[in-house]
Design an enzyme around this catalytic site. Sequence first.
Site, short mmCIF file in Angstrom:
data_model
loop_
_atom_site.label_atom_id
_atom_site.label_comp_id
_atom_site.label_asym_id
_atom_site.label_seq_id
_atom_site.Cartn_x
_atom_site.Cartn_y
_atom_site.Cartn_z
N GLU A 294 0.87 -0.90 0.05
CA GLU A 294 0.29 0.05 0.07
C GLU A 294 1.17 1.33 0.36
O GLU A 294 0.91 2.49 1.51
CB GLU A 294 -0.88 0.22 1.16
CG GLU A 294 -2.38 -1.01 0.84
CD GLU A 294 -2.70 -0.98 2.47
OE1 GLU A 294 -3.01 -0.55 3.49
OE2 GLU A 294 -3.76 -2.02 2.18
N GLU B 280 -4.79 -7.87 -0.65
CA GLU B 280 -5.86 -8.46 0.15
C GLU B 280 -7.08 -8.20 -0.32
O GLU B 280 -8.09 -6.86 -0.77
CB GLU B 280 -5.79 -6.96 1.51
CG GLU B 280 -4.23 -7.23 2.00
CD GLU B 280 -3.96 -5.94 2.70
OE1 GLU B 280 -4.59 -5.11 3.37
OE2 GLU B 280 -2.80 -6.09 3.13
#
Length: 581
Positions: free
Chosen positions: A193, A313
Site C-alpha cells: 500500500e 488483500e
Amino acid sequence: MAGRRGSPGTIRRFAGLIAGGLAALLAVLGIATAGTAGAAAPTAPAAPRDAVDAVDAVAAMQPGWNLGNSLDATGEDETSWGNPRITEELLDNVRAQGFNSIRIPVTWGQHQGPAPEHAIDAAYLERVQEVVGWALEDGFYVMLNVHHDSWQWIANMPADRTGVLARYEALWTQLAAAFRDASPKLMFESVNEPQFTGGSGDAENAELLHELNTSFHGIVRDSGGGNAARLLVLPTLHTSADQARLDELVTTFDALDDPNLIATVHYYGYWPFSVNVAGGTHFDETARADLTEAFDRVHTTLVARGIPVVLGEYGLLGFDRHTGTIQQGEKLKFFEFLGHYARTKNITTMLWDNGQHFQRTGFEWNDPELFGQIESSWTTRSGTASSDLVFSARSEAVTDKTLTLHTNGTTFTGLRHGDTELTPGTDYVVEGDRLTLTADLLTRLSGSREYGTNAVLSAHFSQGVPWRINLITYDPPALDAATGTTSSFAIPTDFRGDQLATMEATYDDGTNAGPHDWTSFKEFDRAFAPDYAAGATTLTPEFFAEVDDGSRVTLTFHYWSGTTATYHITRTGTTVTGTPA
C-alpha cells in the site's frame, strides 16, 4: 491493512495525472528532472523466463491467505499486536483449509540499524526465513513483502528522497541476498500500500512509486541466482484499482519489459457498506457496482494485456473491529459475489486475516458459515436471498412472510428445517423468485414464541452452500432514560428479539450531529454499538467528541425488523442525559 485504515478517497480519474505529467513521463524514460537525480533507470530482466511462468503461477496461487498482524506488527516482536508466535502447525493447518498461497507481510523498520548500512537484525531475518521456509515446505506459493514501512518511513520520500531511497535499497539488497537461492515459489512484493505525504500530488506520487518499483526490480534481478527470474509483485499507488493508478502501473510494466512481473491491488468494498456508515447496511446495487467496476478495470487494464493480478488483500474494513459490524447475511452476499466475480476476471484472491478469521492456535474458523461461503466461491456460485432474517411480531397474529431468492445461476431445490425436508405448497410456496413461508409453518416452528430466533431453515440450491434463514419473534425494542458521561453512556435497551442495523443523529435544527457530519447515519461500532447480552445501546466517546456542548440530539435507531425508535440525548459539559421520545 491491520487496523489502521481511514475512509477511501473519492475516485480520481486519469485526467488528474495531467498536472505534472511531463515529470512522470521523463522519469519513466529514465531522464532525470529537478529533484530526481540519482533515480535508477529501468533494468532489463537478467534472465529469460525459465523458472515459473507468471500467468500460470498466479492461477496456481488461487486461493491465498494473509498471515496478518504478526511479522508486520510494528512493536518489538511478532506478538506485539496480540497474535501468538507463528508455528509450523499453524501453516500446516492453513494449507489444509485449501489455500495454495500465503502472503507474509513483514515490517522491517524497527529491525533495521542506522545509516548507511541499515542492517537488518540478524535474529529477526532468521525468524522470517524460518517462517518462509515452513510455508515453502508446505507447498505454498509465498509472497514476502515490505509492509508497514510504507507509512512509517517510506511515505517521507517527498521530503527525503535520497535518504528514503538509500534505506529502501539497503533493505532490498539484504533481502535479495538472504533469499537468493530460495524456491521459485517464493516471490517478492516491493512495498505494501505505497503512499506518500507532503508531495505535490498524484503525478509526483506516481513518479516516486515508479522509482521505488524500478529500484526494487533492478536490485533483485542484479543479485543473481534464483532472483534473476524470480516473480516480482508490483503494487499500484495505495494498491488502488482506480483507473489512473492502474494506468501508472502499466507504464512501469512497459518500462521494465519483464515477463516475470505480477501486479497487485487490494479491495475492501464500497466504503459505506464496508464499515456500515451513511446507511450502507446492505450489499445493494451500489455496493455491487463498486466491486464490478473495480474488477472490470483491473481486468481490462492488466489481465487482458497479459499482466497477471493478485488481489493481495480483500475483506471488509469493519472487520478491523469485529466481523459483526456488517450484518451476517449481507456479509455473506458480499463474499459470495466477490469470489465469483474475481474468478470470472482471472484475479487471484488473498484473504486478509489478522487473526479474526482463522484461529492461530485452535485452528478453527471463528465464523465457519463465512468461510463456507468463501470456500464455495472459489469454484462455484451459491444461491442467496434478500435476507437471512424473517421477523414475526409477537404482539400480532402470525402471517405469511416472503423473501426474494437470488439464485445466482443456480436452481432452488428445496427448504429444510434441520434434516427435515419441508413440503412445498404447504410449508412454503415458490413463485418465480419469491419464496413465501406460510403462516402455518411459522406458527408450528415458533413454538411458544419466545423473543429471538425460534427456528433455523436452510434454502438449498443445485450448487454451492445453503442459505440460512432465521425465524425470529420480536416486538419493538424499548429504550429507557439514562444518565452518564461523554466517556461512558449507555441506553438501557430491551431489544425484545430485534437487532440494531444503524443509527441516525441530528440536532433540533435538522443538521447532522456527531462524526461524519455529512450524513445523519453514524458508523456502526465507532459511534454506537448494541450490547445484546447487557441489554444496552452504547454511545462512544468518539461520538460525543463531535457533539456540540449544550445541544440536544435526536437519535433514530433502525432495526432489522424495519422498526425504528426515537431517543433524545442532551450533552452538558461531560454530562449526558437521555430520554425516549
